[in-house]
Motif scaffolding. Structure first.
Motif, short mmCIF file in Angstrom:
data_model
loop_
_atom_site.label_atom_id
_atom_site.label_comp_id
_atom_site.label_asym_id
_atom_site.label_seq_id
_atom_site.Cartn_x
_atom_site.Cartn_y
_atom_site.Cartn_z
N THR B 319 0.77 -1.36 0.18
CA THR B 319 -0.09 -0.10 0.12
C THR B 319 1.11 1.17 -0.02
O THR B 319 0.12 2.39 -0.50
CB THR B 319 -0.94 0.21 1.14
OG1 THR B 319 -0.34 -0.45 2.53
CG2 THR B 319 -2.12 -0.99 1.28
N GLU B 320 2.28 1.10 -0.25
CA GLU B 320 2.78 2.72 0.12
C GLU B 320 3.16 3.02 -1.20
O GLU B 320 3.31 4.27 -1.20
CB GLU B 320 4.56 1.59 0.79
CG GLU B 320 4.47 1.96 2.02
CD GLU B 320 5.91 1.36 2.66
OE1 GLU B 320 7.02 1.17 1.50
OE2 GLU B 320 6.21 0.63 3.66
N SER B 322 0.98 3.92 -2.89
CA SER B 322 -0.04 5.20 -2.76
C SER B 322 -0.03 6.18 -2.53
O SER B 322 0.04 7.66 -3.28
CB SER B 322 -1.26 5.11 -1.85
OG SER B 322 -1.08 4.58 -0.96
N TYR B 323 1.60 5.93 -1.22
CA TYR B 323 2.27 7.44 -1.30
C TYR B 323 3.15 7.85 -1.90
O TYR B 323 2.89 9.15 -2.38
CB TYR B 323 2.89 7.36 0.13
CG TYR B 323 1.85 6.89 1.50
CD1 TYR B 323 0.64 7.42 1.93
CD2 TYR B 323 2.08 5.45 1.90
CE1 TYR B 323 0.09 7.43 2.73
CE2 TYR B 323 0.97 4.92 3.33
CZ TYR B 323 0.48 6.21 3.38
OH TYR B 323 -0.16 5.77 4.46
N LEU B 324 3.69 7.22 -2.84
CA LEU B 324 4.29 7.15 -3.86
C LEU B 324 4.63 8.26 -5.01
O LEU B 324 4.57 8.97 -6.06
CB LEU B 324 5.39 6.21 -4.29
CG LEU B 324 6.70 6.18 -5.86
CD1 LEU B 324 7.90 6.71 -4.28
CD2 LEU B 324 6.49 4.53 -5.87
N ALA B 326 1.35 9.39 -4.84
CA ALA B 326 0.90 10.36 -4.29
C ALA B 326 1.92 11.93 -4.69
O ALA B 326 1.81 13.35 -4.46
CB ALA B 326 0.48 10.50 -2.70
N GLY B 327 3.18 11.35 -3.90
CA GLY B 327 4.71 12.44 -3.88
C GLY B 327 4.29 12.60 -5.77
O GLY B 327 4.79 14.17 -5.54
N VAL B 331 -3.58 10.89 -7.66
CA VAL B 331 -4.35 10.33 -6.51
C VAL B 331 -5.13 9.25 -7.28
O VAL B 331 -5.88 9.93 -7.76
CB VAL B 331 -4.70 11.09 -5.60
CG1 VAL B 331 -5.81 10.77 -4.57
CG2 VAL B 331 -3.59 11.87 -5.30
N ASP B 334 -8.89 6.78 -3.58
CA ASP B 334 -8.82 6.65 -1.43
C ASP B 334 -8.44 5.56 -0.63
O ASP B 334 -7.72 5.24 -0.35
CB ASP B 334 -10.36 7.27 -1.54
CG ASP B 334 -10.12 9.43 -1.81
OD1 ASP B 334 -9.16 9.49 -1.77
OD2 ASP B 334 -11.63 9.49 -1.53
N ARG B 336 -7.08 2.68 -0.57
CA ARG B 336 -5.13 2.06 -0.88
C ARG B 336 -5.17 1.00 -1.37
O ARG B 336 -4.40 0.42 -2.37
CB ARG B 336 -4.26 1.71 0.41
CG ARG B 336 -4.78 3.65 1.02
CD ARG B 336 -3.11 3.47 1.97
NE ARG B 336 -3.33 4.80 2.71
CZ ARG B 336 -3.06 5.05 4.47
NH1 ARG B 336 -2.71 3.87 5.16
NH2 ARG B 336 -2.93 6.07 4.43
#
Lengths: 643, 643
Positions: B319-320, B322-324, B326-327, B331, B334, B336
C-alpha cells in the motif's frame, strides 16, 4: 512562446508568437542593457480594426457583385445563354495564359495574411461569440481567403471595369493595412519593427496589384487584349508541338558519374533556368511563390523569437549566475567575474550558431526550391512523352484521387516548407552547437569533451580502426594481384582466415555502421521534409509517402488537363472554323475550356470545316502527335463506357 | 544493466549483462514473491576455468600443427612443390561444394561464444595484466575466433585424420563447456537457467560437429570422397549452364499490382523456397545462420532482463505505492488496496505488451530473413545475367572495396540484426503500450486520454475533417462528370474557387501529412534496420547508405568470383584433359581454384587437349554462354593493362 500556453488552443502548427509579456523587451538594433523600455501610453487608432474589417468586407462583397455580370459564358456552349452569369473564378489554373505575377502576388498576400493571423491577435476580426481563441483563429483561416476572393477575381475577369475595381480594392486594402501602423507607431518599438517586417510581403503584394491593374488597363486600351492573351496562351504549346513535329530529339541521359565533385557539379547544372517552349503550370509557380513567402515569414519569426531574448539574457548576466551554476554542481571558476565572462562567451557562441543555422537553412530551402523547379519540368516532360513516373499505375484520366491531390498540392507544399525549415533549423543548430562546443569547450581548465570521450573508450575505437585498416591493407597488398594490369583475387586461404579471425571485430564495426545508417536516414528525412517531389521512403515503399503520393497525383492531373499538344490543337481548332470573325465578337473567358471540349467530342466535326488539304495535314499532324504523345490517347480511344 | 556503469568500459554495443547484484533475483518459473533467494555457498569446480582454457588452447594448437601437413598444394601449380605446406583454411568460402551444415554450425558456435563472452564474465580467459574489463573483453573478441580456428580447419581439410581430429576437438570443447555447469548447478538457480538457455546453441553446434565428423569419416571409407565433392561442386553450376544453353526463359516481371492485399499475397509468394539449379553462396547461408543465432540470443536476453523484474515488482507491491504516487501528484483512489490493484493491473498490461512486442519482433525478424533469402537469389541471378543492380557503376572485377565489403558482410549483417531487433522491440513495445493505455486508461474514474485530447482540440480536427470530406465529396459529385462512362473534369471555375477558399484549411491538413511523412520514414528506418539488402535512403541517395553499399559490393564480389558458368567451365576443363587419370591421383584441396586459373590464362591451351569435335562444341558453348552471361566478358577481354 505565448500562445502555446493558452487554454483551449488546438492549433498544432508552429505559431511561435511573442508572448505579450515579452513584447516589451524585444529589440533588433543592438544590445541596450537589461533595463526595461519605458512604458508607453495606450494608443487607440482613429479607425478601430473591427470597423475597418467591416468596411473592407462590405466593399469586397460589392466588388464581387459588380464582377458577376462580367463573367459571361463562352460562345460555343449551347446550354448556356448570354444572360446566365457565373461566379468569377479566383485563379485561372488550367490555362497557361497571361501574366503569372498577379496570381503569385495574390497568393503571397494571402499567405502573409495567414501568417499574421497566426502570429498576431490584432488582425483577427472579432467574431462575437466564438468559442475560445483557437476556434476564432480557425474561423479566421476560412475568413481570410473569402476576404481576398474579390481581389483575386478582378485579376481573372479580363475586363476594363474589373481592372478598375481591382486597383481600387488593392489600394483600399493597402491603406487599411498601413493606417493603424502609421497612426500608432509607438505602441512598442520592437513589436512594431517585427510587425512591419512581417507585413512587408503583404504590403509589397498589395502595392504590386495596385500598380498591375492600371498597367493592364492601359494595355487594354492600347491593343486588343484577347488577341494578346490568345497569343500568350498558345505560344508555349505551339512551340512544344513544333518541337515534336519537326525534330524529335531523344533525351540522351548523361552517363551516371560517381564522385562527390561531379555530383555537386551536376546538381549545380540542374538548377532551374528557363527553357524556351516550356512553361511551368501556374500551380507550380504559385507553390514556388508560397514557398518563398513562408520561408521569409518563418525565418523572421525564428530570428525575432530567439535572438533578442538571448542578447537580453547575455547583457543582464550578473555574478549571481555563479551561485546558480554552483547549485547545479558546476563550478567554472573561483572568480565570479570570470564565470560571468565564460557564460557570456558560451551564450555568444550559441547565438552565432543559431543565426548561422538559420541562414544555412534558409539558403538550403531556397536552393532546394530552385532545384525542384527543374525536377518538376523534367517530370512533366517525361509524363508528356507518356513515360511512367513513380509507382502509381499509369492512368491519364482525372480521378477522385487526382482531383483531391491537385486541390491540396500548393497548401501541402506550404506546410511542408514550413515544417521542413523548422526541422532543418533544429538539426543544423544542434550540429553547429555540438561542433562549437567541441572547439570551444565550456570548461576552460578542463579538456574538450571529445578528448575525454576518446580517453574513456580508446580500446573500442582502437579495435575498430585496427580492424578496418588491417582489412584494407591486406586487401590492397595481399589479396589483390595487379601484376596482370587488372586486379585478380589471390591468396584465398589467407582471405578466408582473415575473414574468420576478424569476424568479432567486424561485428563492432557493423554496430557503428548500423548507427550511421539510422542517423543518415533520420537526417535525410528531416532535411528533405520540405520537398514533396522526393519520397522519404525507399524504393519498395515509395508510394506510402503521402506527400510524394500527392505530388504524383498532382502531376497526373496537370498532364491530363493541360497537355501542351492538346492546348495547341485547341488553338488550331479555334483559329480554323471562323477565320473571318471579328476579334471583338469572340468571347474572352473560358474559351480554352471550350476548346478542350471541342477536342474531346467534336474533333471530326471541327475538322470538316477546314479545306481538303488542311484536313489531310491536320490528320497527319494528329497521327504524328499521338505517336509521340501517348498520353493523348486517353482523349481519343474511349467513346463508350470503360470496363 | 550492469556493465554499462563500469568505469572504462568503452563497448557501445548492447551488452545488457545482468548486474551481479541483480543476478540473485532473476527467475523465469513464475512469481515467487519479493523475498530474496537463500544465499548459496560458493561452489568451486574441480577444474578451474583458466586451466580448462589453457588445456583447450594447447590442444587446439596441437591440432592445427597436425593439420598443416594435410593442406597440400594443388597438382597443377608449378611453383608450389608437394613439400610446401600451407595453413589450413577455416572456411571454404569461394567454392560451393560439400555440406553447408558444418560451417553454419561452426559460426553458430562462434557467435554464441561471443554472446556469452559479452554477457558473462566467467568464460573470458583471465589475461593477467589487461587494462580494465572493457579492454579484456575486446581482447576476448580476438581470442574467441582463434580458439575455434582449428575446429573450423578440420571441417575443410577433407582428410580422414582431419575428421578424427575434428571429432576429438568438438567433444573436448563440449565436455569443457558442460563440466562446470554439471558440477556447480546450484550457484544461483535463475542465473543457471539463463546460462543454460544461452549456451544451448553452443552445445547443439558442438554436438552436431562431434557427430558430423564421424559420419564424414564413415562416408570417406564407403566411397571416394573427391568424386563426391566434385559431383556436388559442379552439379549446381552444370544445371545453371544447361538452363542457359537449352532454354533461355525471359523473366517476365509480374504486372505491378496496387492494393494492400495483393501486396501481402505477393510478399507471401516471395518467401524463400529452394529452386533446383541454384545454390545460395556459402556466405549468405552463414549470414542466415548467424541471424538466427543472434535473434535467439538477443530475444532471450531481452526476455530475461525485463520480465522477471516486472513480475517481482508486481508481486512486491504494498500500500506504500499510493504514497509514492501521491508524491507525484497522482491520486488514483482513496482506497489504498484499490490503488495497489490498479497499479498491478497496469504493470500486468505492461508485461503483456512487452512479451507481445518481443514475440512480434522475433517473428518479423525471422520472416524478413526468409524473405531476404529470396531477394538475394533474385539479385544474384540478375547479376549473373549481367543486369545492373543498385546505383554502383557496373564493374565485374574485384576491387579494394568489394574485397573489404565481402570480408565484413556477415559480421555487419549480424550487427544489423542485433540492433534491428532492439529497435523493433522498442517501437513495437511503445506502440502496444500506447494502444493498451488508450483501451485501458490508467485513471479509472477519469476518461481515456484519447477522448480528453479530442475534447481539447476539437476545432482543429473538425476543420481538417470538414476540409477533407468537403473536397472529396465535391470532387466526386461536382467536379467529375462520369456520364460518358469515363471521368471528365467539369465546373472548373468552382474547382478553382474551392481550391482558393480551402487553401488555409489544406495547410493544416498538410501539417498533419508532413507529420505522417516524418513518422512513417522513422518507423520504416527503425523496422528495416536489420536488413542490409534494403537501402534506408530513398532513390537519389541510395548509395549513401553504408549497409546497402556493403551488400551490393558483397554481391559483386560473389558474382565476380563464383559465377556458375565459370564454375561449370572449370569442371569441364578439369574433366577434359585427363580422362584416364585414376581418381585417387587427383589432388583434392584447391583444385577448383586451379580451374579458375586455367580458365583465366590457359583457356586456349586447355582446349587444345580436347578432340576436334569437342573443341568445336566447347567454342560454341563458350560463345553462347558469353552471349547470355555478359558478366563473364571481364575474364576474357583483358589481356594487357587496362586504362
Amino acid at each position: 512562446m505565448g500562445t502555446a500556453a493558452e487554454p483551449g488552443d488546438p492549433t498544432p502548427i508552429p505559431t511561435l508568437t511573442p508572448a505579450p509579456e515579452d513584447d516589451d523587451y524585444w529589440y533588433l538594433d543592438g544590445p541596450q542593457g537589461p533595463e526595461l523600455p519605458t512604458e508607453l501610453p495606450p494608443c487607440l487608432p482613429s479607425l478601430p480594426p473591427s470597423l475597418a474589417h467591416i468596411c473592407l468586407a462590405v466593399l469586397s462583397v460589392l466588388v464581387l457583385l459588380l464582377l458577376i455580370p462580367l463573367g459571361r459564358c463562352p460562345l460555343l456552349w449551347s446550354h448556356c445563354g448570354r444572360s446566365r452569369f457565373r461566379l468569377p473564378s479566383p485563379l485561372d489554373f488550367p490555362a497557361p495564359r497571361g501574366s503569372r505575377a498577379a496570381p503569385a502576388a495574390l497568393l503571397t498576400v494571402l499567405s502573409s495574411a495567414l501568417c499574421l493571423l497566426l502570429s498576431e491577435n490584432t488582425s483577427v476580426p472579432t467574431l462575437g461569440s466564438a468559442p475560445g481563441p483557437g476556434a476564432r483563429r480557425l474561423l479566421g483561416l476560412l475568413y481570410c481567403p473569402a476576404l481576398y476572393y474579390p481581389l483575386a477575381a478582378c485579376c481573372t475577369a479580363r475586363h476594363p471595369a474589373a481592372h478598375l475595381l481591382g486597383a481600387l480594392l488593392a489600394w483600399v486594402h493597402l491603406v487599411l493595412q498601413l493606417w493603424p501602423r502609421a497612426e500608432c507607431p509607438q505602441t512598442s518599438q520592437v513589436q512594431q519593427f517585427y510587425s512591419l517586417l512581417a507585413t512587408l510581403p503583404l504590403l509589397l503584394g498589395l502595392g504590386f496589384l495596385g500598380l498591375w491593374h492600371p498597367v493592364q488597363l492601359a494595355r487594354h486600351f492600347r491593343r486588343h487584349p484577347e488577341l494578346g492573351a490568345q497569343d500568350l496562351w498558345s505560344r508555349g504549346s505551339e512551340q512544344y508541338l513544333r518541337g515534336v513535329l519537326y525534330k524529335h530529339k531523344r533525351n540522351s541521359a548523361p552517363h551516371p558519374q560517381s564522385g562527390f565533385l561531379s555530383r555537386v557539379r551536376s546538381c549545380c547544372r540542374r538548377l532551374y533556368h528557363p527553357q524556351p517552349g516550356f512553361q511551368l503550370p501556374l500551380m507550380l509557380v504559385l507553390s514556388a511563390a508560397l514557398t518563398g513567402t513562408v520561408t521569409y515569414q518563418v525565418a523572421l519569426l525564428l530570428l525575432v523569437a530567439v535572438v533578442p531574448t538571448l542578447r537580453r539574457v547575455r547583457e543582464g548576466l550578473t555574478t549571481e549566475v555563479s551561485y546558480l551554476l554552483a547549485g547545479f554542481g558546476l563550478v567554472l571558476s573561483d572568480d565570479r567575474q570570470e564565470v560571468v565572462q565564460l557564460v557570456k562567451r558560451q551564450l555568444w557562441v550559441l547565438e552565432v550558431c543559431y543565426v548561422t543555422a538559420l541562414v544555412l537553412s534558409c539558403c538550403l530551402t531556397l536552393l532546394a526550391l530552385t532545384h525542384s523547379l527543374g525536377t518538376h519540368r523534367t517530370n512533366l516532360q517525361a509524363l508528356y512523352r507518356g513515360a511512367a513516373l513513380g509507382p502509381l499505375t499509369p492512368s491519364r484520366r482525372p480521378s477522385l484521387q487526382t482531383v483531391c491531390c491537385w486541390m491540396a498540392f500548393a497548401a501541402y507544399q506550404t506546410a511542408f516548407t514550413c515544417l521542413g525549415l523548422l526541422s532543418q533549423q533544429v538539426i543544423l543548430f544542434l550540429g553547429a552547437t555540438v561542433l562549437a562546443f567541441l572547439i570551444f569547450p565550456p570548461l576552460p581548465g578542463g579538456q574538450s569533451p571529445l578528448l575525454h570521450g576518446l580517453q574513456t573508450s580508446w580500446p573500442f575505437w582502437l579495435t575498430v580502426a585496427l580492424a578496418v585498416a588491417l582489412q584494407s591493407v591486406a586487401a590492397r597488398w595481399v589479396f589483390l594481384d595487379t601484376r596482370l594490369g587488372y586486379p585478380v583475387l589471390t591468396n584465398r586461404r589467407a582471405l578466408t582466415a582473415v575473414t574468420f579471425l576478424l569476424f568479432p571485430a567486424n561485428v563492432l564495426v557493423g554496430a557503428l555502421v548500423a548507427g550511421c545508417r539510422l542517423l543518415l536516414s533520420g537526417l535525410y528525412s528531416a532535411l528533405m521534409l520540405g520537398q514533396a517531389q522526393l519520397s522519404l521512403l525507399p524504393a519498395p515503399a515509395t508510394a506510402l509517402d503521402p506527400g510524394y503520393h500527392t505530388y504524383l497525383n498532382f502531376l497526373r492531373m496537370e498532364v491530363s488537363q493541360s497537355h501542351p499538344a492538346a492546348t495547341a490543337f485547341c488553338a488550331l481548332l479555334l483559329q480554323g472554323p471562323r477565320p473571318h470573325t471579328a476579334p471583338q465578337d469572340r468571347p474572352s473567358p473560358g474559351w480554352e475550356e471550350e476548346g478542350v471540349q471541342l477536342l474531346r467530342t467534336k474533333e471530326l466535326g471541327a475538322l470538316k470545316w477546314g479545306r481538303r488539304a488542311g484536313r489531310g495535314r491536320g490528320r497527319w499532324a494528329l497521327a504524328y502527335t499521338l505517336l509521340h504523345n501517348p498520353g493523348l490517347q486517353a482523349f481519343r480511344k474511349a467513346r463508350g463506357p470503360q470496363p
